[in-house]
Motif scaffolding. Structure first.
Motif, PDB file in Angstrom:
ATOM      1  N   CYS A  38       0.821  -1.206   0.000  1.00  0.00           N
ATOM      2  CA  CYS A  38       0.000   0.000   0.000  1.00  0.00           C
ATOM      3  C   CYS A  38       0.859   1.263   0.000  1.00  0.00           C
ATOM      4  N   SER A 128      -9.464  -2.425   6.678  1.00  0.00           N
ATOM      5  CA  SER A 128      -8.970  -1.172   6.116  1.00  0.00           C
ATOM      6  C   SER A 128      -9.678  -0.867   4.804  1.00  0.00           C
ATOM      7  N   ASP A 130     -10.008   2.514   2.222  1.00  0.00           N
ATOM      8  CA  ASP A 130      -9.471   3.854   1.976  1.00  0.00           C
ATOM      9  C   ASP A 130     -10.415   4.748   1.195  1.00  0.00           C
ATOM     10  N   HIS A 136      -9.596   3.088  -3.369  1.00  0.00           N
ATOM     11  CA  HIS A 136      -9.033   1.988  -2.589  1.00  0.00           C
ATOM     12  C   HIS A 136      -8.007   1.203  -3.421  1.00  0.00           C
ATOM     13  N   ILE A 139      -4.693   2.943  -4.069  1.00  0.00           N
ATOM     14  CA  ILE A 139      -3.797   2.916  -2.917  1.00  0.00           C
ATOM     15  C   ILE A 139      -3.255   1.515  -2.656  1.00  0.00           C
ATOM     16  N   THR A 165     -10.181   3.879   8.400  1.00  0.00           N
ATOM     17  CA  THR A 165      -9.804   4.692   7.246  1.00  0.00           C
ATOM     18  C   THR A 165      -8.715   5.677   7.641  1.00  0.00           C
ATOM     19  N   ASN A 171      -6.880  10.225  -0.539  1.00  0.00           N
ATOM     20  CA  ASN A 171      -8.316   9.947  -0.322  1.00  0.00           C
ATOM     21  C   ASN A 171      -9.049  11.026   0.455  1.00  0.00           C
ATOM     22  N   THR A 178     -16.879   7.401   1.508  1.00  0.00           N
ATOM     23  CA  THR A 178     -16.501   6.294   2.381  1.00  0.00           C
ATOM     24  C   THR A 178     -17.555   6.053   3.446  1.00  0.00           C
TER      25      THR A 178
END
Length: 307
Positions: A38, A128, A130, A136, A139, A165, A171, A178
């Protein structure tokens, strides 16, 4: 919350008021291995600087859980690396969760990127996310979002799955997306927002970006969206330098090289002066006796799912 669990937490809090430095949370970094790379991951960014020993054994972890429980810890969290990939011979994360529950921990959880399925014996799982699919995957890698969402849809886990997050340059413009994504998924309990704690420093947000983000998050929380940061915790989230205020003793960390840290392993580093961890604010408020924060946080982060 069961009476025995409530008594355990109350005992810890009262002792802390009178100067006890016993931990509430035992956090174990099981290993550094991961199947993703990531963009914002500090472990990935500092891979060359990590100690040679990069995985704990089952015995090391079980011993740590026992020691910290005797000191007063009642919450156990397993982290990585990608936690679900940890193993020691035939033992896996499920064995660590069982060990923690058998010892007596009230709340056992772990963090995961969700691509390897879920171990369902814990009380809580932090996944997780993002942002929406495009963000997402930008990333974390192509196809990661769909893999994660499929695993969430198919799990029979009966505890709380919440979204973690980390807000960063990539982001910061997708906070509302989100939140609505989480609210629209019946298997997700809510989302807790953090700011990236560098490294990497190039993805860190400015103070102005942080203030605007917090204002947006607070608006969405007022509208009833499932945002798990406490109200008071959000007020403190823009404060960066927690080197003097951090309640270090609340969490004890065991790292893969076997080293112990009473508090965040980033203490006394430049990262500490740009702290983005929401948990630091929540622990600070809990230690201060904020009843509203204790009430907001306890249902997911303190209770056993067997209630």
């Amino acid at each position: 919350m069961a009476a025995s669990e409530m008594m355990g937490y109350a005992k810890w809090w009262l002792k802390s008021i009178f100067g006890s430095k016993a931990p509430l949370v035992s956090t174990i970094i099981t290993h550094y291995g991961c199947n993703l790379r990531c963009r914002h991951c500090s472990i990935h960014s500092n891979g060359a600087e990590l100690p040679g020993k990069n995985k704990l054994s089952y015995e090391e972890i079980a011993d740590e859980l026992t020691v910290q429980f005797k000191k007063g810890a009642r919450i156990a969290y397993f982290e990585g690396g990608e936690t679900t990939l940890w193993n020691d011979g035939e033992r896996d994360l499920g064995d660590l969760i069982k060990a923690a529950k058998d010892i007596g921990y009230s709340n056992v959880g772990y963090t995961t990127n969700g691509t390897n399925g879920f171990f369902t014996g814990s009380d809580v799982i932090a996944v997780s996310i993002d942002g929406p699919r495009e963000t997402h995957d930008m990333i974390r890698g192509e196809g990661v979002f769909d893999n994660l969402m499929e695993n969430i849809a198919n799990t029979d886990f009966t505890g709380s799955i919440y979204v973690n997050t980390v807000l960063q340059k990539d982001n910061i413009d997708h906070i509302e997306d989100t939140v609505k994504l989480v609210a629209g998924n019946e298997k997700l309990s809510g989302v807790i927002f953090n700011f990236i704690t560098p490294p990497p420093f190039d993805l860190a947000l400015t103070q102005e970006e942080k203030r605007k983000a917090i204002e947006k998050i607070r608006e969405l929380k007022k509208e009833g969206y499932p945002i798990l940061n406490s109200k008071k915790g959000l007020e403190l989230l823009a404060e960066e330098d927690w080197s003097k205020k951090c309640p270090y003793h609340v969490t004890v960390f065991l790292l893969p090289d076997g080293s112990h840290h009473n508090g965040c392993p980033m203490h006394d580093t430049p990262s500490c002066e740009q702290c983005g961890f929401a948990a630091v604010r929540e622990y600070y408020l809990i230690k201060k006796g904020s009843l509203s924060t204790i009430n907001e946080m306890s249902s997911i982060f303190a209770m056993s799912k067997k209630r």
